[in-house]
Design a protein around this motif. Structure first.
Motif, PDB file in Angstrom:
ATOM      1  N   PHE A   1       0.777  -0.980   0.427  1.00  0.00           N
ATOM      2  CA  PHE A   1       0.442  -0.063  -0.010  1.00  0.00           C
ATOM      3  C   PHE A   1       0.344   1.138  -0.089  1.00  0.00           C
ATOM      4  O   PHE A   1       0.657   2.548  -1.146  1.00  0.00           O
ATOM      5  CB  PHE A   1      -1.029  -0.273   1.058  1.00  0.00           C
ATOM      6  N   GLY A   2       2.254   0.741   0.599  1.00  0.00           N
ATOM      7  CA  GLY A   2       2.726   2.287   0.682  1.00  0.00           C
ATOM      8  C   GLY A   2       3.325   2.864  -0.679  1.00  0.00           C
ATOM      9  O   GLY A   2       3.636   3.330  -0.883  1.00  0.00           O
ATOM     10  N   ALA A   3       4.057   1.474  -1.460  1.00  0.00           N
ATOM     11  CA  ALA A   3       4.062   1.280  -2.468  1.00  0.00           C
ATOM     12  C   ALA A   3       3.422   1.876  -3.553  1.00  0.00           C
ATOM     13  O   ALA A   3       3.869   3.160  -4.691  1.00  0.00           O
ATOM     14  CB  ALA A   3       4.560   0.422  -3.339  1.00  0.00           C
ATOM     15  N   GLN A   4       1.903   1.695  -3.833  1.00  0.00           N
ATOM     16  CA  GLN A   4       0.878   2.127  -4.170  1.00  0.00           C
ATOM     17  C   GLN A   4       0.465   3.686  -4.117  1.00  0.00           C
ATOM     18  O   GLN A   4      -0.073   4.512  -4.770  1.00  0.00           O
ATOM     19  CB  GLN A   4      -0.114   1.682  -4.518  1.00  0.00           C
ATOM     20  N   LEU A   5       0.774   4.075  -2.997  1.00  0.00           N
ATOM     21  CA  LEU A   5       0.354   5.545  -2.107  1.00  0.00           C
ATOM     22  C   LEU A   5       1.192   6.877  -3.172  1.00  0.00           C
ATOM     23  O   LEU A   5       1.308   7.374  -3.671  1.00  0.00           O
ATOM     24  CB  LEU A   5       0.223   5.698  -1.043  1.00  0.00           C
ATOM     25  N   VAL A   6       2.817   6.182  -2.828  1.00  0.00           N
ATOM     26  CA  VAL A   6       3.811   6.794  -3.854  1.00  0.00           C
ATOM     27  C   VAL A   6       3.758   6.798  -4.905  1.00  0.00           C
ATOM     28  O   VAL A   6       3.729   8.184  -5.819  1.00  0.00           O
ATOM     29  CB  VAL A   6       5.222   5.592  -3.794  1.00  0.00           C
ATOM     30  N   SER A   7       3.403   5.672  -5.973  1.00  0.00           N
ATOM     31  CA  SER A   7       3.360   5.616  -7.138  1.00  0.00           C
ATOM     32  C   SER A   7       2.059   6.485  -7.711  1.00  0.00           C
ATOM     33  O   SER A   7       2.053   7.402  -8.104  1.00  0.00           O
ATOM     34  CB  SER A   7       2.916   4.856  -7.841  1.00  0.00           C
ATOM     35  N   LEU A   8       0.557   6.768  -7.028  1.00  0.00           N
ATOM     36  CA  LEU A   8      -0.019   7.192  -7.062  1.00  0.00           C
ATOM     37  C   LEU A   8       0.063   8.943  -6.490  1.00  0.00           C
ATOM     38  O   LEU A   8      -0.500   9.918  -7.320  1.00  0.00           O
ATOM     39  CB  LEU A   8      -1.525   6.547  -6.001  1.00  0.00           C
ATOM     40  N   ALA A   9       0.342   9.012  -5.297  1.00  0.00           N
ATOM     41  CA  ALA A   9       1.382  10.889  -5.839  1.00  0.00           C
ATOM     42  C   ALA A   9       1.491  11.223  -6.368  1.00  0.00           C
ATOM     43  O   ALA A   9       1.359  12.067  -7.296  1.00  0.00           O
ATOM     44  CB  ALA A   9       1.882  10.901  -4.070  1.00  0.00           C
ATOM     45  N   ALA A  10       3.137  10.737  -7.517  1.00  0.00           N
ATOM     46  CA  ALA A  10       3.355  10.423  -8.457  1.00  0.00           C
ATOM     47  C   ALA A  10       2.814  10.912  -9.592  1.00  0.00           C
ATOM     48  O   ALA A  10       3.085  11.801 -10.453  1.00  0.00           O
ATOM     49  CB  ALA A  10       4.450   9.635  -9.017  1.00  0.00           C
ATOM     50  N   ILE A  11       1.394   9.975  -9.971  1.00  0.00           N
ATOM     51  CA  ILE A  11       1.097  10.279 -10.912  1.00  0.00           C
ATOM     52  C   ILE A  11      -0.062  11.386 -11.130  1.00  0.00           C
ATOM     53  O   ILE A  11      -0.312  12.621 -11.892  1.00  0.00           O
ATOM     54  CB  ILE A  11      -0.004   8.970 -11.297  1.00  0.00           C
ATOM     55  N   VAL A  12      -0.154  12.087 -10.052  1.00  0.00           N
ATOM     56  CA  VAL A  12      -1.215  12.707  -9.715  1.00  0.00           C
ATOM     57  C   VAL A  12      -0.303  14.314  -9.798  1.00  0.00           C
ATOM     58  O   VAL A  12      -0.850  15.529 -10.660  1.00  0.00           O
ATOM     59  CB  VAL A  12      -1.687  12.823  -7.834  1.00  0.00           C
ATOM     60  N   VAL A  13       0.607  14.441  -9.416  1.00  0.00           N
ATOM     61  CA  VAL A  13       1.933  15.576  -9.767  1.00  0.00           C
ATOM     62  C   VAL A  13       2.251  15.065 -10.930  1.00  0.00           C
ATOM     63  O   VAL A  13       2.098  16.492 -11.520  1.00  0.00           O
ATOM     64  CB  VAL A  13       2.660  15.039  -8.550  1.00  0.00           C
ATOM     65  N   SER A  14       2.213  14.238 -11.637  1.00  0.00           N
ATOM     66  CA  SER A  14       2.575  14.121 -12.845  1.00  0.00           C
ATOM     67  C   SER A  14       1.292  15.098 -14.025  1.00  0.00           C
ATOM     68  O   SER A  14       1.453  15.601 -15.027  1.00  0.00           O
ATOM     69  CB  SER A  14       2.355  12.911 -13.662  1.00  0.00           C
ATOM     70  N   VAL A  15       0.030  14.570 -13.669  1.00  0.00           N
ATOM     71  CA  VAL A  15      -1.337  14.948 -14.310  1.00  0.00           C
ATOM     72  C   VAL A  15      -1.360  16.015 -13.970  1.00  0.00           C
ATOM     73  O   VAL A  15      -1.703  17.309 -14.996  1.00  0.00           O
ATOM     74  CB  VAL A  15      -2.301  14.717 -13.787  1.00  0.00           C
ATOM     75  N   LEU A  16      -1.154  17.016 -13.052  1.00  0.00           N
ATOM     76  CA  LEU A  16      -1.198  18.642 -12.601  1.00  0.00           C
ATOM     77  C   LEU A  16       0.798  19.319 -13.463  1.00  0.00           C
ATOM     78  O   LEU A  16       0.168  20.184 -13.413  1.00  0.00           O
ATOM     79  CB  LEU A  16      -0.940  18.724 -11.041  1.00  0.00           C
ATOM     80  N   VAL A  17       1.083  18.674 -13.437  1.00  0.00           N
ATOM     81  CA  VAL A  17       2.561  19.005 -14.379  1.00  0.00           C
ATOM     82  C   VAL A  17       2.411  18.596 -15.852  1.00  0.00           C
ATOM     83  O   VAL A  17       2.804  20.318 -16.396  1.00  0.00           O
ATOM     84  CB  VAL A  17       4.007  18.586 -13.671  1.00  0.00           C
TER      85      VAL A  17
END
Length: 271
Positions: free
Chosen positions: A202-218
């Motif tokens: 779950f920690g790995a999934q949350l790290v990945s999802l946070a990166a996707i959210v940042v990627s979408v914004l950028v």
């Protein structure tokens, strides 16, 4: 194995996040638009979290459910590579890429097979059991992601015409491979309720999802809003992030309470 794989993931994530417009020169193949590079990098960030945890883990059950996902992901990328060899750059990054994906799925599968009897199926010394409704909800989200990812991998040309940003057949299959990770991990929630067996994942999934959210914004400008898959992709990411975050917070609060009491929150076997 985990210590050997992690540096590859660190270098790849760094190149994809910080030099997305120079992937043809610095990475294994040219990726355009950068959103595709960022999505792959997000999977690598989650992989870094997972494999560092594997290197530190003392109990097999804490990492075992991540191994099938790695086999599927790495195996899919190997197939995609062999199908599109003409798209790859002849550089050091490609040599590292093909070496990693020609070996990882087989090594990881062999290690998982060798360890298959190392999980007694009982909770950890201090553990909690995830609620059934939460496990089913996450399994449904993972199943949806897996089905979309599988369709993109099998029908990359069709996926390129409807996806949330521009894709080539190769990046469609890579994107499908990334989406498959969640589904392969989450199916195990239907047979294993131990928080200790999913805490690292779950920690790995949350790290990945946070990166996707940042990627979408950028890379907001890369999104194609005339395509129905754009809001669907964002909704899937949002639902996954909220669900993983809520379950993690609930389980961690229960785990801290159990640790203070010096007990396992649910005594009976959780499988």
């Amino acid at each position: 194995m985990a210590i050997a794989i992690t540096p590859f993931l660190v270098i790849a994530a760094f190149l994809l996040f910080f030099f997305p417009t120079r992937t043809g020169e610095l990475f294994a193949w040219p990726i355009d638009p950068p959103m595709s590079a960022f999505l792959l990098a997000s999977a690598y960030l989650g992989g870094i979290w997972f494999f560092v945890g594997v290197a530190r883990a003392k109990e097999w059950h804490r990492v075992r459910h991540g191994f099938p996902a790695v086999v599927v992901f790495a195996g899919a990328l190997l197939v995609a590579t062999l199908l599109h060899l003409d798209r790859f750059s002849q550089n050091v990054s490609f040599a590292a890429w093909i070496t990693l994906y020609a070996t990882t799925p087989f090594v990881v599968a062999a290690l998982a097979f060798a360890q298959r009897h190392r999980d007694p199926g009982s909770p950890a010394d201090v553990d909690v059991e995830m609620p059934l409704f939460a496990r089913w909800g996450l399994a449904l989200i993972g199943g949806a992601a897996f089905l979309v990812g599988a369709a993109m991998f099998v029908f990359p040309d069709a996926a390129a015409g409807v996806w949330a940003w521009r894709l080539t057949p190769l990046t469609a299959q890579v994107t499908g491979s990334v989406l498959s990770l969640t589904g392969v991990v989450n199916v195990a929630l239907l047979v294993d309720a131990r928080w200790s067996a999913f805490r690292l994942l779950f920690g790995a999934q949350l790290v990945s999802l946070a990166a996707i959210v940042v990627s979408v914004l950028v890379r907001w400008g890369d999104l194609l809003w005339d395509r129905p898959f754009t809001p669907m992709f964002l909704a899937l990411v949002g639902a996954a992030a909220l669900s993983y975050g809520a379950v993690t917070l609930w389980c961690e609060s229960r785990l801290r309470a159990a640790a203070r009491d010096g007990r396992v929150a649910r005594k009976r076997p959780a499988r």
